[in-house]
Scaffold this motif. Structure first.
Motif, PDB file in Angstrom:
ATOM      1  N   ARG A   1       3.948   4.249   3.193  1.00  0.00           N
ATOM      2  CA  ARG A   1       4.231   2.940   2.613  1.00  0.00           C
ATOM      3  C   ARG A   1       3.940   1.865   3.655  1.00  0.00           C
ATOM      4  NH1 ARG A   1      10.217   4.437   0.219  1.00  0.00           N
ATOM      5  NH2 ARG A   1       9.533   5.581  -1.639  1.00  0.00           N
ATOM      6  N   TYR A   2       3.292   0.791   3.162  1.00  0.00           N
ATOM      7  CA  TYR A   2       2.973  -0.303   4.077  1.00  0.00           C
ATOM      8  C   TYR A   2       3.175  -1.646   3.381  1.00  0.00           C
ATOM      9  CZ  TYR A   2       0.403  -3.606   6.956  1.00  0.00           C
ATOM     10  OH  TYR A   2       0.062  -4.685   7.713  1.00  0.00           O
ATOM     11  N   ILE A   3       3.968  -2.507   4.020  1.00  0.00           N
ATOM     12  CA  ILE A   3       4.116  -3.908   3.635  1.00  0.00           C
ATOM     13  C   ILE A   3       4.019  -4.707   4.921  1.00  0.00           C
ATOM     14  CG2 ILE A   3       5.630  -5.666   2.651  1.00  0.00           C
ATOM     15  CD1 ILE A   3       6.935  -3.534   0.960  1.00  0.00           C
ATOM     16  N   PRO A   4       3.105  -5.667   5.023  1.00  0.00           N
ATOM     17  CA  PRO A   4       2.929  -6.403   6.285  1.00  0.00           C
ATOM     18  C   PRO A   4       4.131  -7.297   6.591  1.00  0.00           C
ATOM     19  CG  PRO A   4       1.616  -7.403   4.567  1.00  0.00           C
ATOM     20  CD  PRO A   4       2.173  -6.131   3.985  1.00  0.00           C
ATOM     21  N   GLU A   5       4.269  -7.627   7.835  1.00  0.00           N
ATOM     22  CA  GLU A   5       5.343  -8.533   8.243  1.00  0.00           C
ATOM     23  C   GLU A   5       4.928  -9.962   7.937  1.00  0.00           C
ATOM     24  OE1 GLU A   5       7.993  -9.650  12.216  1.00  0.00           O
ATOM     25  OE2 GLU A   5       6.257  -8.332  12.366  1.00  0.00           O
ATOM     26  N   GLU A   6       5.697 -10.652   7.139  1.00  0.00           N
ATOM     27  CA  GLU A   6       5.418 -12.035   6.774  1.00  0.00           C
ATOM     28  C   GLU A   6       6.708 -12.838   6.857  1.00  0.00           C
ATOM     29  OE1 GLU A   6       2.628 -13.466   6.077  1.00  0.00           O
ATOM     30  OE2 GLU A   6       1.247 -11.771   5.771  1.00  0.00           O
ATOM     31  N   ASP A   7       6.571 -14.091   7.281  1.00  0.00           N
ATOM     32  CA  ASP A   7       7.722 -14.994   7.314  1.00  0.00           C
ATOM     33  C   ASP A   7       8.000 -15.470   5.890  1.00  0.00           C
ATOM     34  OD1 ASP A   7       9.715 -16.743   7.865  1.00  0.00           O
ATOM     35  OD2 ASP A   7       8.425 -18.268   8.796  1.00  0.00           O
ATOM     36  N   GLN A   8       9.169 -15.119   5.365  1.00  0.00           N
ATOM     37  CA  GLN A   8       9.539 -15.492   3.997  1.00  0.00           C
ATOM     38  C   GLN A   8      10.756 -16.412   3.968  1.00  0.00           C
ATOM     39  OE1 GLN A   8       9.394 -11.776   1.394  1.00  0.00           O
ATOM     40  NE2 GLN A   8       9.016 -10.867   3.419  1.00  0.00           N
TER      41      GLN A   8
ATOM     42  N   SER B   1      14.020  15.785   3.538  1.00  0.00           N
ATOM     43  CA  SER B   1      13.129  14.627   3.684  1.00  0.00           C
ATOM     44  C   SER B   1      13.572  13.780   4.871  1.00  0.00           C
ATOM     45  CB  SER B   1      13.126  13.780   2.401  1.00  0.00           C
ATOM     46  OG  SER B   1      14.424  13.294   2.109  1.00  0.00           O
ATOM     47  N   GLN B   2      12.585  13.127   5.487  1.00  0.00           N
ATOM     48  CA  GLN B   2      12.854  12.264   6.634  1.00  0.00           C
ATOM     49  C   GLN B   2      11.731  11.243   6.747  1.00  0.00           C
ATOM     50  OE1 GLN B   2      12.966  14.151  10.560  1.00  0.00           O
ATOM     51  NE2 GLN B   2      14.690  12.828  11.151  1.00  0.00           N
ATOM     52  N   ALA B   3      12.087  10.043   7.169  1.00  0.00           N
ATOM     53  CA  ALA B   3      11.105   8.963   7.316  1.00  0.00           C
ATOM     54  C   ALA B   3      10.839   8.705   8.800  1.00  0.00           C
ATOM     55  CB  ALA B   3      11.607   7.698   6.639  1.00  0.00           C
TER      56      ALA B   3
ATOM     57  N   ILE C   1       0.849  -1.186   0.000  1.00  0.00           N
ATOM     58  CA  ILE C   1       0.000   0.000   0.000  1.00  0.00           C
ATOM     59  C   ILE C   1       0.889   1.242   0.000  1.00  0.00           C
ATOM     60  CG2 ILE C   1      -1.750   1.313   1.253  1.00  0.00           C
ATOM     61  CD1 ILE C   1      -2.738  -1.320   2.433  1.00  0.00           C
ATOM     62  N   THR C   2       0.585   2.149  -0.896  1.00  0.00           N
ATOM     63  CA  THR C   2       1.311   3.417  -0.975  1.00  0.00           C
ATOM     64  C   THR C   2       0.293   4.538  -1.159  1.00  0.00           C
ATOM     65  OG1 THR C   2       3.204   2.334  -2.029  1.00  0.00           O
ATOM     66  CG2 THR C   2       3.089   4.724  -2.200  1.00  0.00           C
ATOM     67  N   ALA C   3       0.531   5.661  -0.498  1.00  0.00           N
ATOM     68  CA  ALA C   3      -0.337   6.826  -0.672  1.00  0.00           C
ATOM     69  C   ALA C   3       0.528   8.079  -0.595  1.00  0.00           C
ATOM     70  CB  ALA C   3      -1.433   6.858   0.388  1.00  0.00           C
ATOM     71  N   ARG C   4       0.286   9.010  -1.519  1.00  0.00           N
ATOM     72  CA  ARG C   4       1.072  10.243  -1.560  1.00  0.00           C
ATOM     73  C   ARG C   4       0.120  11.436  -1.552  1.00  0.00           C
ATOM     74  NH1 ARG C   4       6.216  11.266  -3.589  1.00  0.00           N
ATOM     75  NH2 ARG C   4       6.238   9.153  -4.460  1.00  0.00           N
ATOM     76  N   LEU C   5       0.398  12.395  -0.674  1.00  0.00           N
ATOM     77  CA  LEU C   5      -0.365  13.635  -0.593  1.00  0.00           C
ATOM     78  C   LEU C   5       0.608  14.791  -0.766  1.00  0.00           C
ATOM     79  CD1 LEU C   5      -3.095  15.073   0.019  1.00  0.00           C
ATOM     80  CD2 LEU C   5      -2.397  15.092   2.439  1.00  0.00           C
TER      81      LEU C   5
ATOM     82  N   GLU D   1       9.228  -5.778   6.039  1.00  0.00           N
ATOM     83  CA  GLU D   1       8.088  -5.066   6.615  1.00  0.00           C
ATOM     84  C   GLU D   1       8.323  -3.559   6.554  1.00  0.00           C
ATOM     85  OE1 GLU D   1       6.082  -4.320  11.019  1.00  0.00           O
ATOM     86  OE2 GLU D   1       7.927  -5.470  10.781  1.00  0.00           O
ATOM     87  N   LYS D   2       7.266  -2.837   6.169  1.00  0.00           N
ATOM     88  CA  LYS D   2       7.327  -1.386   6.140  1.00  0.00           C
ATOM     89  C   LYS D   2       6.018  -0.822   6.665  1.00  0.00           C
ATOM     90  CE  LYS D   2      10.600  -0.592   2.354  1.00  0.00           C
ATOM     91  NZ  LYS D   2      10.795  -0.007   1.010  1.00  0.00           N
TER      92      LYS D   2
END
Length: 696
Positions: free
Chosen positions: A472-479, A527-529, A439-443, A493-494
């Motif tokens: 930005r969102y990526i779920p935590e998954e065991d890979q 910029s900063q995260a 999932i990504t969203a920009r405003l 994960e993000k």
């Protein structure tokens, strides 16, 4: 007052012949192609031979040709002219001066005694006891000289007992002496060399040098024009401590915009077990069906090749080569690509290096769904990973995307995006798959204002402010069950927010053309995260605090004019315990219209623990302030290790028709000095082994 009348005769040849023959007619096909004008103190006509004799201050004009002399005989039927006494002939191509001249003014073929010929196109001077023009672009000189230098005593010249010169071809001379000014410095029994700056076959100027690794160096080359769309250069290098180097470079341009070059170089070492070679192919063009083909192929026999012949920074310590052959085709909004990629590790035997043989991608670029604000996109790739030893397998990666574009209140730009990443694996050990959402969203928005300015040529300045927030969102998954070939096999994960603020200053300058001239003279972005998961993480007993903020990154690009630039890129960590500058890159350049220039580059990077892992300084200075001496100095230094990586001094003495180059290079493991000489019309040549790598 002179004792005789001066005859001034300006006539059309056909009309004068008609009068002097008593009205006998002339056949139409015998009329000359151009009108000839003749002027002299005295002139006579021989009716039986059709020859005119003119004496005293003779002037003959035919089209763009002007001939002056003290006496002249012109055969009006054949076009032959004989002239004596201060002969001066002028055409758009150049001038000719001499004592006596015999030529055909229709064909331009003839001979001049005591001659001096000047050809404007490439500033060629030919002098000799006799200069014979044997064709439109060819000359033969008896006991004469050839140069491209101005002046009564040219800076250099070739003298020969018999010299044949073909413009666009070669000069061939017997018993040749090379002069610097009037001093003979070299004798050769026979010489062949090209005589123009345009594309033509022939030997290139040699260069000589000395290296404490290679010893004495002598570089020779021959350039061959194969066709209008093809040429080749053959190289032969003598390296006293290494052996004999042979090289071939082939260049081509074919239909369908296909162009490229192939290069190869081989060193025959005195120790046969130490022979080295390199091969390279670069190509770009199209195959039938509008399939684009690009190739960048490189192969070397050992790392020693780069260490010995690599001259560009970061090249002589190269430990691998990468070869890629790439095909692509587009159908509207669909792109298909396929590539083969092979990595050669040259500093060690490593059979575990991963190769992509092949990689295929099919992408459908973002396109709107009807009149809605929604967009669809599809990315896909298929890779076959191969290596001699270790895990091999195939990965299919599918990524459909649904996106939208909204403009709330007509002020903001809001772009959400939902993607699903599905990966399939087939290896000799197992079959696996994993799907994950992204999932990504920009405003963002833009605020701007225009200010009046009267700074030199600047008339108006626009300042725009562009704030944005990116999620930005990526779920935590065991890979861990998935094979690992490259970083795309682990989607970490993000849950981040990235804040950015961009400032742009753009000047509208005074019009120099029909269109307005704009210059973005200042760009500044911060910029900063923020890591949401880290910000709400429960503290462990050994943790004293959370550190959700990434280092603050600042980017600055300053370009006040076309002659000055400054680029800065830095990251400062306010949130860690060290609170330190973790990365800093800077590059600045200033130059003027006389090609004086100074550029400086500085790079610094630190590891997570705060210790430095890189600190580098490099600079280049070029100047013509000491003209006719032009200098270039390069310096590279590893500040972390406290050692100089390279010093380079390149000095050129630039005269009107020749240049002398002296290059000194000092590296960690080698010092080298090279001398080369360039003469206008003959060109300059440097070692091909160096050139092969410096173009990468």
């Amino acid at each position: 007052m002179r004792s005789y009348c001066r005859y001034v005769l300006t006539f059309c040849v056909a009309l004068l012949a008609f009068i002097l023959t008593g009205g006998e007619s002339c056949a139409a096909d015998s009329l000359p192609a151009e009108t000839v004008h003749l002027q002299a103190d005295a002139m006579s006509y021989d009716r039986s031979s059709g020859a005119y004799r003119a004496d005293g201050d003779v002037l003959l004009r035919r089209g763009n040709l002007t001939l002056q002399s003290e006496s002249l005989v012109w055969d009006s039927l054949s076009g032959h002219v004989s002239a004596e006494g201060d002969v001066h002939l002028e055409e758009p191509q150049g001038t000719l001066d001499g004592e006596r001249l015999r030529m055909n003014i229709d064909s331009g073929v003839g001979v001049v005694e005591g001659a001096r010929v000047f050809l404007r196109k490439d500033n060629f001077y030919l002098t000799g006891d006799s200069v014979e023009k044997t064709g439109e672009q060819s000359y033969r000189i008896r006991r004469g000289t050839f140069t491209t230098c101005d002046g009564e005593i040219p800076s250099w010249k070739f003298g020969a007992s018999d010299l044949k010169v073909t413009l666009g071809g070669f000069a061939r001379g017997k018993h040749v002496v090379f002069y610097l000014h009037d001093l003979p410095v070299l004798y050769l029994p026979y010489v062949v060399y090209p005589v123009q700056t345009e594309r033509s076959s022939g030997f290139l100027m040699p260069s000589v040098g000395y290296s404490d690794k290679k010893g004495l160096q002598v570089n020779l080359a021959y350039y061959q024009v194969i066709a209008r769309n093809q040429d080749a250069t053959f190289y032969l290098d003598y390296l006293a401590r290494m052996g004999l180097g042979k090289g071939l470079e082939y260049r081509y341009i074919f239909g369908r915009e296909n162009e490229g070059q192939m290069r190869g170089y081989h060193i025959s070492s005195y120790d046969e077990s130490d022979d080295r070679y390199a091969l390279e192919w670069n190509h770009y063009g199209f195959l039938p069906g509008r399939v684009r083909l690009a190739a960048d192929v490189e192969y070397v026999s050992s790392r020693d090749y780069f260490e010995d012949f690599g001259d560009i920074a970061g090249e002589y310590n190269k430990d691998q080569t990468k070869s890629t052959v790439y095909l692509s085709r587009s159908w509207g909004k669909t792109n298909a690509t396929a590539q083969l990629q092979y990595i050669q590790v040259i500093d060690r035997d490593d059979d575990t290096v991963l190769q992509r043989l092949p990689e295929v991608r099919v992408d459908v670029i973002r396109q709107r769904v009807g009149a809605t604000p929604f967009y669809l996109q599809f990315d896909s790739s298929s890779n076959y990973f191969w290596r001699k030893e270790g895990l091999k397998g195939e990965r299919l990666d599918l990524r459909p995307v649904v996106a939208a574009a909204f403009r709330p209140w007509g002020v903001f730009d809001f772009s959400p995006e939902l993607a699903y990443r599905q990966r399939f694996y087939w290896t000799s050990d197992s079959e696996e798959q994993e799907g994950m959402p992204e999932i990504t969203a920009r405003l963002s928005t833009r605020l701007s204002r225009v200010f009046s300015a009267e700074w030199g040529s600047w008339r108006k300045i626009r300042h725009s402010l562009e704030p944005e927030i990116l999620y930005r969102y990526i779920p935590e998954e065991d890979q861990s069950h998935l094979p690992y070939f490259d970083r795309d096999d682990r989607l970490w994960e993000k849950n981040h927010l990235v804040f950015g603020l961009t400032n742009r200053w753009t000047a509208r300058r005074e019009k120099t053309t029909d269109e307005a001239d704009y210059l973005e003279f200042l760009y500044l972005r911060l910029s900063q995260a923020y890591d949401i998961e880290e910000g709400r993480r429960d503290l462990e007993p050994e943790d004293s605090s959370r550190h959700p903020f990434s280092p603050l990154r600042g980017e600055l690009i300053l370009r006040p004019s076309r002659y000055a630039t400054l680029d800065l890129d830095a990251s400062y960590d306010f949130d860690s315990d060290q609170q330190d500058l973790v990365r800093f890159n800077a590059r600045g350049t200033i130059k003027d219209q006389r090609k004086n220039a100074l550029s400086i580059e500085y790079r610094q990077a630190k590891e997570d623990e705060g210790s430095a892992e890189l600190e580098y300084l490099g600079g280049t200075l070029t100047t013509g302030l000491l003209a006719p001496i032009h200098l270039r100095y390069e310096h590279r230094r590893d500040l972390l290790e406290g050692q100089t990586l390279e010093n380079l001094v390149d000095a050129e003495y630039r005269a009107q028709c020749w240049s002398l180059f002296l290059t000194y290079r000092d590296r960690l493991d080698e010092s080298e000095i090279m001398l080369s000489f360039s003469m206008s019309g003959l060109g300059r040549f440097g070692g091909f082994s160096r050139d092969l790598e410096s173009r990468n």
